[in-house]
Design a protein around this motif. Structure first.
Motif, PDB file in Angstrom:
ATOM      1  N   ARG B 320      21.020  33.928 -11.185  1.00 32.33           N
ATOM      2  CA  ARG B 320      20.931  32.599 -11.774  1.00 32.33           C
ATOM      3  C   ARG B 320      21.064  32.636 -13.288  1.00 32.33           C
ATOM      4  NH1 ARG B 320      15.991  29.670  -8.876  1.00 32.33           N
ATOM      5  NH2 ARG B 320      16.422  28.322 -10.622  1.00 32.33           N
ATOM      6  N   ARG B 321      22.267  32.914 -13.787  1.00 29.74           N
ATOM      7  CA  ARG B 321      22.481  32.868 -15.232  1.00 29.74           C
ATOM      8  C   ARG B 321      23.161  31.555 -15.591  1.00 29.74           C
ATOM      9  NH1 ARG B 321      23.148  38.709 -18.035  1.00 29.74           N
ATOM     10  NH2 ARG B 321      21.747  39.786 -16.635  1.00 29.74           N
ATOM     11  N   THR B 322      22.761  31.006 -16.711  1.00 36.90           N
ATOM     12  CA  THR B 322      23.369  29.775 -17.166  1.00 36.90           C
ATOM     13  C   THR B 322      23.431  29.868 -18.689  1.00 36.90           C
ATOM     14  OG1 THR B 322      23.157  27.364 -17.137  1.00 36.90           O
ATOM     15  CG2 THR B 322      21.127  28.619 -17.162  1.00 36.90           C
ATOM     16  N   SER B 323      23.953  28.836 -19.333  1.00 41.29           N
ATOM     17  CA  SER B 323      23.893  28.850 -20.797  1.00 41.29           C
ATOM     18  C   SER B 323      23.222  27.573 -21.267  1.00 41.29           C
ATOM     19  CB  SER B 323      25.288  29.023 -21.402  1.00 41.29           C
ATOM     20  OG  SER B 323      26.025  27.852 -21.251  1.00 41.29           O
ATOM     21  N   MET B 324      22.411  27.719 -22.310  1.00 41.22           N
ATOM     22  CA  MET B 324      21.637  26.584 -22.806  1.00 41.22           C
ATOM     23  C   MET B 324      21.619  26.638 -24.334  1.00 41.22           C
ATOM     24  SD  MET B 324      18.271  26.638 -20.321  1.00 41.22           S
ATOM     25  CE  MET B 324      17.531  25.086 -20.769  1.00 41.22           C
ATOM     26  N   PRO B 325      21.438  25.464 -24.964  1.00 44.13           N
ATOM     27  CA  PRO B 325      21.313  25.466 -26.425  1.00 44.13           C
ATOM     28  C   PRO B 325      19.905  25.905 -26.852  1.00 44.13           C
ATOM     29  CG  PRO B 325      21.153  23.230 -25.576  1.00 44.13           C
ATOM     30  CD  PRO B 325      21.433  24.118 -24.388  1.00 44.13           C
TER      31      PRO B 325
END
Lengths: 390, 390
Positions: B320-325
């Motif tokens: 579960r990898r994602t990108s976030m600010p």
């Protein structure tokens, strides 16, 4: 019709935190802490070395300094003497720092010859000491209520809490109703369908911390319904599926009322959903969910899970709502609160085009619900919307 | 030192998808589907009414139109005749649509007198028909591999898949090593600490779909270690904690080699972590995690969970990898990949100030890890970073 907020408030009135029980720490993951627990020790319990190297009594050292190695300290094996200026103790990660030591020189920065070490150049500047109590100190607490996860289990272990005070798990009895339903594995007639919601909801409630009991399907007759509902005895919560509408064939409310149900409400201004019933039969709470596959799962998420949280002593705010930007525009919403099946990815969320409440395939692909207030205007890409993570 | 990616690739080489087994649908939640399953029926199995009302044979109707009610169709009780122009069948939600019917007039739009209905004004324009196969049709599949959730269970039920083909759960044996360790519930000496990682990792691996077996703590002696490792027999994976460093007291690798371990690597350029070992003893995979509390939990997340996914037949991308600010700036990173304990909220993420790998309190408060590449420059608020959700 009443609003979702009014309905939820009424549902939450049906429950109260269950009693506390103690479980072994090895079984505490996923349970909800019922009372604050306090550390009875410091962590680390002693100042400890953070690296493999040599403990010395000087913080101000430089290349070429020499020290006499007077002993050894390993994890679980303290050096019992003290170290003075000019002396060093061979030390390993996690070992208690010897009395008098103020710095650990990492072994890569040392040339050892017999019982003497000489410092190399380009010394690492860290002290490499973990102070006693740096993680937590005697009396530091883990505050209840809290749903425990793997890291909490590790923390409780390091605090030496071997028996954990948690809330008893609520027992939920689940009854699907309807002449059209047969259990999975049976052969349906051509005007019948498989009961899908009871097993799906049972899984949802287990994940929420409950013990789910799936009862036999009830036919649309008072006798069959009374029989099924009687099997719920001893549960904290009875969840019925179907038969909560106002159709001529919806007799769950009538039968439940003969068993003492005080019905609390009937229709909720939401999509999917609408027909919903809540009340209490004796000491047991009761929620009647709509029979539509997606409606029952969404109402389970919106009404039953918060009630389970309440049984577990968790605040209503424990529900996992967040806000995210849209990656696809949304049309205006009508007069009912709309829980749209959606997919969140890379910090943005998009609703599926097909929002019919009969579509389990769409729900199965969804990982989020977008919550639209009544009469919410059309929304554009980038607008923030409220999201429930599934 | 090798990179995290190199280490992970080597770890994944140690596993392969386990055999398939069948479980009852009621036990399928959380399991991983091992083979595609195909619907053997349409859903809905027949065109059905989406509302309570009256089924008619005309789609073009208007206020004042009158129909003769010739029968009734309820869920589970089909109307066996056909409906012609000028006729109506009383119908309830979920009931099969009678032959000839093309529209359902909702009951709120109808005035009924005896066996005649008259349409009111402001007619709802919907047809209120769910077409047969609108959710799924015969032959539609749920594709493997897939970790099943509550909505999948409901979908499988509606497809009438009562026995579900899933991967066998991997069995993970967990051995904590070190003379300094005692089990939670015991009374430690003043140079000892409580073994916290074994229970925390056991919980993490269970959540990932494994069966965790926590073995007795091994002392830092060959005899004790051999005894503990022998108890792992039959497991798919042996995870040791501690003793994988290069200190004089780290004898796990030596002992495991006498048992036939072919060691694959030793140090990984990451924070927290670094000492790590992987290999195979006979048919059993082995991973040696660092003993530091946070390091072992993070390395469990980064290396063991992907290997468990592999045993379960899930692709590596299932992580579960994602990108976030960022909601808080970050300093530049040094030469090792850094997994920073962080909190994500409202679509943004912030790292904790204290990143010492001994701090279980910080890990317990974290709900995410920010992944920093080696030599990543300083980052500002709003910059996107890679995030692993915990």
């Amino acid at each position: 019709m009443i609003t979702v907020a009014e309905a939820l408030a009424a549902v939450l009135e049906l429950g109260a935190p269950l009693e506390q029980e103690f479980v072994p720490l090895g079984e505490a993951d996923g349970r909800v802490l019922a009372s604050d627990v306090a550390a009875t020790r410091n962590q680390p319990p002693f100042s400890a070395s953070a690296m493999d190297g040599y403990a010395v009594a000087s913080t101000d050292v430089s290349e070429g300094d020499r020290f006499k190695v007077i002993g050894e300290a390993a994890a679980g094996h303290r050096f019992t003497g003290a170290v003075s200026v000019g002396e060093a103790v061979r030390i390993f990660t996690g070992a208690p720092l010897p009395e008098g030591a103020t710095r650990v020189i990492i072994q890569e920065d040392v040339l050892r010859q017999g019982s003497t070490i000489t410092l190399r150049g380009n010394l690492d500047e860290g002290l490499h000491i973990r102070p006693a109590g740096g993680d937590f100190a005697v009396g530091d607490i883990i505050a209840a209520p809290r749903r425990l996860g793997p890291s909490d289990v590790a923390l409780l272990a390091s605090m030496n809490i071997a028996q954990v005070p948690v809330r008893r798990q609520p027992v939920v009895a689940i009854v699907a109703t309807g002449d059209e339903l047969v259990q999975a594995g049976e052969v349906p007639r051509d005007d019948q369908i498989i009961a899908s919601n009871s097993l799906g909801l049972a899984a949802m409630f287990r994940r929420a911390g409950a013990i789910s009991r799936v009862l036999p399907i009830a036919k649309d007759t008072p006798t069959s319904l009374k029989m099924a509902l009687s099997l719920a005895e001893g549960a904290d919560l009875l969840v019925t599926i179907g038969g909560a509408s106002v159709g001529d064939h919806d007799i769950v409310a009538d039968v439940a009322e003969t068993l003492g149900l005080e019905r609390q409400f009937y229709k909720v201004a939401m999509r999917p959903g609408k027909p919903l019933m809540a009340g209490r039969i004796g000491k047991m709470a009761m929620i009647g969910l709509p029979g539509n596959p997606v409606s029952s799962m969404v109402c389970g998420e919106i009404f039953v899970r918060p009630l389970l949280d309440r049984f577990l002593g968790l605040p209503a705010s424990a529900r996992r709502r967040t806000s995210m930007p849209l990656s696809k525009p949304l049309p205006a919403n009508a007069g009912r609160e709309h829980y749209m099946r959606a997919v969140g990815a890379n910090g943005a969320v998009a609703a599926f085009d097909r929002q019919d409440s009969a579509l389990l395939t769409v729900l199965s692909q969804a990982n989020a619900l977008i919550v639209r207030p009544p009469n919410d205007p059309a929304r554009n890409v980038g607008d923030m919307v409220e999201v429930i993570t599934l």
